[in-house]
Enzyme design. Structure first.
Site, short mmCIF file in Angstrom:
data_model
loop_
_atom_site.label_atom_id
_atom_site.label_comp_id
_atom_site.label_asym_id
_atom_site.label_seq_id
_atom_site.Cartn_x
_atom_site.Cartn_y
_atom_site.Cartn_z
CB ALA A 5 5.10 6.58 8.94
CB ALA A 30 15.86 13.45 8.49
CG HIS A 51 4.23 12.69 0.73
ND1 HIS A 51 4.93 12.47 1.89
CD2 HIS A 51 3.12 13.37 1.09
CE1 HIS A 51 4.28 12.98 2.91
NE2 HIS A 51 3.17 13.54 2.46
CG PHE A 78 4.50 2.94 -1.32
CD1 PHE A 78 3.40 2.15 -1.04
CD2 PHE A 78 5.61 2.87 -0.47
CE1 PHE A 78 3.40 1.29 0.05
CE2 PHE A 78 5.61 2.03 0.63
CZ PHE A 78 4.51 1.23 0.89
#
Length: 472
Positions: free
Chosen positions: A425, A389, A370, A422
């Site tokens: 969502a 997005a 990520h 970190f």
């Protein structure tokens, strides 16, 4: 491995039935015409009938005729049918007949009356017997013979099929025949649905065994007409309320000439018809009318569902749900997937199972895949489309200098503390909420933060799948 049962159906959001005239419920009556097609040594069967009569708990008599059983069935043809015929004609309510072909052949006056009333005559098989032990070949032959005899007796082939005492292969055989607008051998839903058999999609219009007068002849069933009426009324009220709330359904009611056709029971049916007719927006329909409406307004899907995808297609569709970790989709495809996985929640469950059973090192690889929030990759526009997005949804692509400085500082401190970026969502939070969570989670113990980061990864995957499936 694939699980063949469908435990999902339409899920929490069934399709809008769009019944004609804006009806809030479709009410459909089936008259099972079995008299003369039941087990009987006169019909070449091994024993007498033992099912659905006034003789509760009756046993079959091998090699013998059963006078009491035969005359009970004869009552259905001689008296019960005509009582029902008069009631339906008086009420102006349409009906579908499940006609056993050999029974129809032995009742020409009743068949003429059905046709003059414009009742649909669907097929109830060649004989009203048990098919659970039949070979596919033998059952297919009986099905072919039933269709042929039905055509001889009525002038047309049946477009609806219901065996009732069916085998595991019955519905597939009916689908393979290719001539049925619907098959009714299912009790799985309150709405019609499509079922796949190879390259053929068969419409199923499910039937009922609860709103059914057969319970007058079974243990823990109806003892009096009032009980039958009360059950039908409660069923109607529940479904009508759902329809008024925006989710119309179908109510099927099963009848038998020798059961509900008795004087002590038929008045309950009359009272229910009168009650249902006092409500607006009720569509009284034959099953063929429901099938034709559904096929027109809700045609079978041509999209391959996830549980039927090849591994290559599955990974192509879902390999990016967990950031840069297509191996999760590869392993998920090897699970026992079924039709319950043909939705966002289903695919999410399969992917998360793989993620949760992965080794610590593998899960850490997912976390480190990520990007930082508002980090260098975002500035260089090198994020995946999904990450781009997501970060934009919280305004992380338009930070002030002060905000950018704080995110940069927090990213550095977090990575040095926990060894991975970190993760949160962001679609669940505002920019301010994200900064608050960032600061708070820096104080977590490493093990607790690892668990939280993994939960956030799964939540991100859920959002991505919902968007892919067009689900809220």
């Amino acid at each position: 491995m694939r699980y063949v049962r469908d435990m999902r159906g339409y899920g929490p959001n069934p399709p809008k039935a769009n019944w004609p005239g804006g009806a809030k419920i479709s009410v459909q009556f089936v008259i099972n015409y079995e008299e003369g097609g039941e087990n009987n040594v006169l019909h070449g069967d091994a024993a007498s009938e033992a099912f659905l009569s006034e003789i509760v708990g009756a046993a079959a008599w091998p090699g013998q005729r059963h006078w009491n059983m035969e005359t009970i069935y004869e009552y259905g043809a001689r008296a019960g049918f005509w009582r029902l015929h008069r009631l339906f004609e008086e009420m102006g309510v349409p009906a579908t007949v499940y006609g056993v072909a050999t029974a129809l052949a032995r009742s020409p006056e009743q068949v003429r009356a059905m046709q003059q009333a414009n009742w649909e005559i669907a097929s109830h098989g060649l004989k009203w017997i048990e098919y659970k032990d039949y070979t596919p070949e033998a059952e297919r032959q009986d099905m072919d013979d039933a269709i042929a005899l039905h055509r001889e007796v009525t002038g047309t082939r049946p477009t609806g099929w219901y065996t009732g005492r069916c085998s595991m292969q019955t519905v597939q055989l009916a689908a393979e025949d290719g001539g049925f607008a619907y098959v009714a051998d299912s009790y799985a839903d309150d709405l019609p649905f499509w079922q796949s058999f190879g390259d053929r999609q068969q419409l199923i219009v499910p039937y009922t065994l609860d709103a059914n007068d057969m319970r007058f002849a079974t243990p823990q069933g109806f003892n009096a007409g009032d009980q039958f009426y009360s059950y039908l009324k409660d069923s109607f009220d529940a479904l009508y309320a759902e329809g008024m709330a925006g989710s119309p359904k179908m109510m099927s009611i099963g009848l038998h000439c020798r059961l509900i056709g008795r004087p002590g029971r038929v008045q309950a049916l009359r009272r229910f018809m009168e009650y249902a007719r006092t409500h607006a927006h009720v569509w009284f329909a034959r099953r063929i009318d429901i099938a034709n409406h559904w096929a027109e307004t809700h045609p079978a899907s041509t999209v391959t569902p996830p549980s039927q995808m090849s591994k290559e297609a599955f990974v192509d569709a879902f390999g990016g749900i967990f950031e840069h970790s297509p191996w999760i989709a590869e392993r998920a495809h090897d699970l026992e997937l079924g039709q319950a996985h043909d939705c966002s929640a289903g695919v999410h469950s399969a992917l998360c199972r793989v993620f949760r059973r992965a080794s610590d090192a593998e899960r850490l690889e997912v976390l480190t895949a990520h990007p930082d929030l508002a980090g260098k990759l975002a500035a260089a526009k090198r994020l995946t489309d999904a990450s781009t997005a997501e970060q934009a949804s919280a305004g992380l692509d338009a930070l002030s200098e002060g905000e950018l400085f704080e995110f940069t500082s927090l990213n550095k401190a977090y990575t040095e503390t926990f060894g991975h970026p970190f993760i949160i969502a962001v679609r669940d939070h505002s920019k301010a909420d994200i900064l608050d969570a960032f600061r708070a989670r820096l104080n977590n113990a490493p093990e607790a933060e690892l668990d939280e980061a993994c939960r956030q990864v799964e939540r991100i995957a859920e959002h991505r799948l919902n968007a892919l499936f067009g689900e809220p």
